[in-house]
Design a protein around this motif. Structure first.
Motif, mmCIF file in Angstrom:
data_model
loop_
_atom_site.group_PDB
_atom_site.id
_atom_site.type_symbol
_atom_site.label_atom_id
_atom_site.label_comp_id
_atom_site.label_asym_id
_atom_site.label_seq_id
_atom_site.Cartn_x
_atom_site.Cartn_y
_atom_site.Cartn_z
ATOM 1 N N GLU A 98 0.802 -1.223 0.000
ATOM 2 C CA GLU A 98 0.000 0.000 0.000
ATOM 3 C C GLU A 98 0.837 1.276 0.000
ATOM 4 O O GLU A 98 0.303 2.369 -0.149
ATOM 5 C CB GLU A 98 -0.874 0.041 1.264
ATOM 6 N N ASN A 99 2.146 1.132 0.254
ATOM 7 C CA ASN A 99 2.989 2.318 0.463
ATOM 8 C C ASN A 99 4.147 2.356 -0.525
ATOM 9 O O ASN A 99 4.862 1.359 -0.686
ATOM 10 C CB ASN A 99 3.541 2.300 1.886
ATOM 11 N N ILE A 100 4.336 3.519 -1.155
ATOM 12 C CA ILE A 100 5.400 3.679 -2.159
ATOM 13 C C ILE A 100 6.235 4.923 -1.811
ATOM 14 O O ILE A 100 5.669 5.981 -1.508
ATOM 15 C CB ILE A 100 4.794 3.885 -3.569
ATOM 16 N N LEU A 101 7.564 4.772 -1.857
ATOM 17 C CA LEU A 101 8.437 5.960 -1.787
ATOM 18 C C LEU A 101 8.743 6.351 -3.231
ATOM 19 O O LEU A 101 9.439 5.631 -3.955
ATOM 20 C CB LEU A 101 9.716 5.639 -1.010
ATOM 21 N N ALA A 102 8.168 7.479 -3.666
ATOM 22 C CA ALA A 102 8.251 7.886 -5.073
ATOM 23 C C ALA A 102 9.451 8.806 -5.292
ATOM 24 O O ALA A 102 9.556 9.868 -4.663
ATOM 25 C CB ALA A 102 6.964 8.609 -5.471
ATOM 26 N N LEU A 103 10.351 8.397 -6.188
ATOM 27 C CA LEU A 103 11.627 9.098 -6.387
ATOM 28 C C LEU A 103 11.899 9.343 -7.869
ATOM 29 O O LEU A 103 11.389 8.613 -8.723
ATOM 30 C CB LEU A 103 12.770 8.225 -5.854
ATOM 31 N N ARG A 104 12.764 10.311 -8.113
ATOM 32 C CA ARG A 104 13.210 10.499 -9.496
ATOM 33 C C ARG A 104 14.243 9.443 -9.884
ATOM 34 O O ARG A 104 14.213 8.872 -10.958
ATOM 35 C CB ARG A 104 13.830 11.886 -9.671
ATOM 36 N N GLY A 105 15.201 9.193 -8.982
ATOM 37 C CA GLY A 105 16.340 8.329 -9.312
ATOM 38 C C GLY A 105 17.535 9.192 -9.653
ATOM 39 O O GLY A 105 17.385 10.370 -10.032
ATOM 40 N N ASP A 106 18.733 8.619 -9.495
ATOM 41 C CA ASP A 106 19.951 9.377 -9.795
ATOM 42 C C ASP A 106 20.238 9.350 -11.279
ATOM 43 O O ASP A 106 20.019 8.345 -11.945
ATOM 44 C CB ASP A 106 21.145 8.794 -9.027
ATOM 45 N N ILE A 107 20.756 10.478 -11.784
ATOM 46 C CA ILE A 107 21.112 10.535 -13.194
ATOM 47 C C ILE A 107 22.590 10.151 -13.304
ATOM 48 O O ILE A 107 23.478 10.970 -13.110
ATOM 49 C CB ILE A 107 20.839 11.939 -13.782
ATOM 50 N N ASP A 108 22.851 8.879 -13.543
ATOM 51 C CA ASP A 108 24.239 8.411 -13.666
ATOM 52 C C ASP A 108 24.666 8.523 -15.124
ATOM 53 O O ASP A 108 23.836 8.447 -16.036
ATOM 54 C CB ASP A 108 24.352 6.934 -13.254
ATOM 55 N N ILE A 109 25.992 8.644 -15.307
ATOM 56 C CA ILE A 109 26.514 8.666 -16.680
ATOM 57 C C ILE A 109 26.133 7.344 -17.341
ATOM 58 O O ILE A 109 26.326 6.270 -16.769
ATOM 59 C CB ILE A 109 28.048 8.844 -16.672
ATOM 60 N N GLY A 110 25.540 7.422 -18.501
ATOM 61 C CA GLY A 110 25.171 6.209 -19.238
ATOM 62 C C GLY A 110 23.815 5.645 -18.863
ATOM 63 O O GLY A 110 23.353 4.685 -19.446
ATOM 64 N N SER A 111 23.140 6.245 -17.844
ATOM 65 C CA SER A 111 21.830 5.683 -17.470
ATOM 66 C C SER A 111 20.770 6.146 -18.477
ATOM 67 O O SER A 111 20.860 7.233 -19.050
ATOM 68 C CB SER A 111 21.440 6.075 -16.039
ATOM 69 N N LYS A 112 19.771 5.272 -18.654
ATOM 70 C CA LYS A 112 18.742 5.544 -19.645
ATOM 71 C C LYS A 112 17.706 6.509 -19.053
ATOM 72 O O LYS A 112 17.135 6.244 -18.005
ATOM 73 C CB LYS A 112 18.081 4.206 -19.999
ATOM 74 N N ILE A 113 17.471 7.637 -19.720
ATOM 75 C CA ILE A 113 16.458 8.579 -19.231
ATOM 76 C C ILE A 113 15.299 8.558 -20.214
ATOM 77 O O ILE A 113 15.470 8.820 -21.402
ATOM 78 C CB ILE A 113 17.042 9.992 -19.082
#
Ligand code: FAD
Length: 292
Positions: A102-117
């Motif tokens: 029932e519970n979610i921690l909603a995040l953007r995520g880190d922008i790492d070099i090479g990560s897919k955006i």
């Protein structure tokens, strides 16, 4: 249980954060850890989300489900959005529902070099709104007592927290910090800006020198002289460093709880020994403030 209600019922919420085993490892590798954590009766356990794994094979859901449905502890699943399209987010929401999460921690995520955006949901506030529009979940959000590493300082951080609150977050969990005075200053600024949602203070017990270098570079957290002296003194004695790191975290927690913090979120790095040591040290304090 909706975690929002915990903050209504308790003066100080106490939770752990763990991470799932690698995608190549079985979830069973964490059974013993969960057995030990269950004995410590945390209010909930949150499970991190790593952008690396495949959507259909997320160990975050599997582990959150185990915590909730096998071990009977409330679970919070982390979810990041920059690496997911809306269809994937919807897939996760349906999986959370199927698994009674029932519970979610909603995040953007880190922008790492090479990560897919992906670019469909660029910020946590957009994810929070999307979750609210597509399900019935309690949503937590991250906050940064020293400002987010991309925009140091509290002005941008408070604007970001307002957006998260406005989009439907019900409480915040803070980034780790080692200087309580910085946290109190942050809390005062947040309350002065009329953000009244509960904030759990994120505490990470530092138990080895390599770990501290990584944490500081990822979080940008300040490293007080007092703590630096401790690390320098014991860096060549792993047992002494571990004990000193635990003692430092306990001192931070006792001060925070005594000053009326809404909760403590302990980054335990899947180490039940650390969780046990800290929980035992603050057990009577938690019982007293929560009048159990
Ligand atoms: P956002 O709120 O999107 O903020 C990111 C940056 O953008 C900030 O500088 C902010 O000021 C700015 N900003 C925010 N909204 C806007 C907007 N609408 N327009 C313009 N700028 C904006 N990472 C993982 O990959 N997996 C995890 O499980 C995980 N768990 C975490 C748990 C906690 C408690 C914390 C504190 C962090 C966690 N992280 C995790 C790290 C997190 O993903 C990073 O800190 C990330 O860089 C920011 O995430 P956010 O949700 O705060 O992003």
């Amino acid at each position: 249980m909706n975690i929002k209600n915990l903050f209504r019922d308790k003066k100080a919420v106490f939770s752990f954060e763990i991470f799932p085993p690698k995608t190549t490892s079985s979830i069973q590798t964490i059974y013993n850890t969960l057995e030990d954590l269950k004995g410590l009766s945390p209010d909930y356990i949150s499970v991190t989300y790593g952008a690396g794994g495949s959507v259909k094979n997320s160990k975050t859901i599997e582990l959150s489900s185990l915590i909730k449905n096998k071990y009977g502890i409330e679970a919070v699943s982390h979810l990041t959005c920059i690496n997911l399209d809306k269809k994937d987010v919807k897939y996760y929401l349906r999986e959370f529902e199927k698994n009674n999460i029932e519970n979610i921690l909603a995040l953007r995520g880190d922008i790492d070099i090479g990560s897919k955006i992906i670019g469909e949901l660029d910020h946590a506030n957009e994810l929070i709104k999307y979750i609210n529009d597509n399900g019935n979940f309690n949503i937590a959000a991250a906050c940064y007592p020293e400002g987010h590493i991309e925009h140091k300082g509290l002005y941008r951080e408070i604007e970001s927290m307002k957006r998260k609150e406005y989009s439907g977050a019900s409480y915040f969990i803070s980034q780790l910090f080692f200087d309580n005075n910085l946290y109190y200053n942050f809390q005062d600024e947040v309350r002065a800006a009329n953000i009244n949602l509960p904030i759990e203070a994120g505490i990470m017990p530092v138990t080895n020198k390599k770990q501290i270098e990584r944490i500081l570079s990822l979080s940008g957290a300040s490293f007080p002289n007092k703590f630096k002296k401790i690390i320098d003194k014991y860096e060549h004695n792993p047992e002494a460093l571990r004990d000193a790191g635990i003692a430092y975290a306990v001192e931070q927690i006792v001060d925070l709880i005594s000053t009326g913090v809404d909760g403590i979120h302990l980054y335990i790095m899947n180490n039940p020994y650390i969780a046990q040591k800290i929980t035992k040290s603050i057990e009577s304090i938690l019982l007293t403030v929560n009048k159990i």
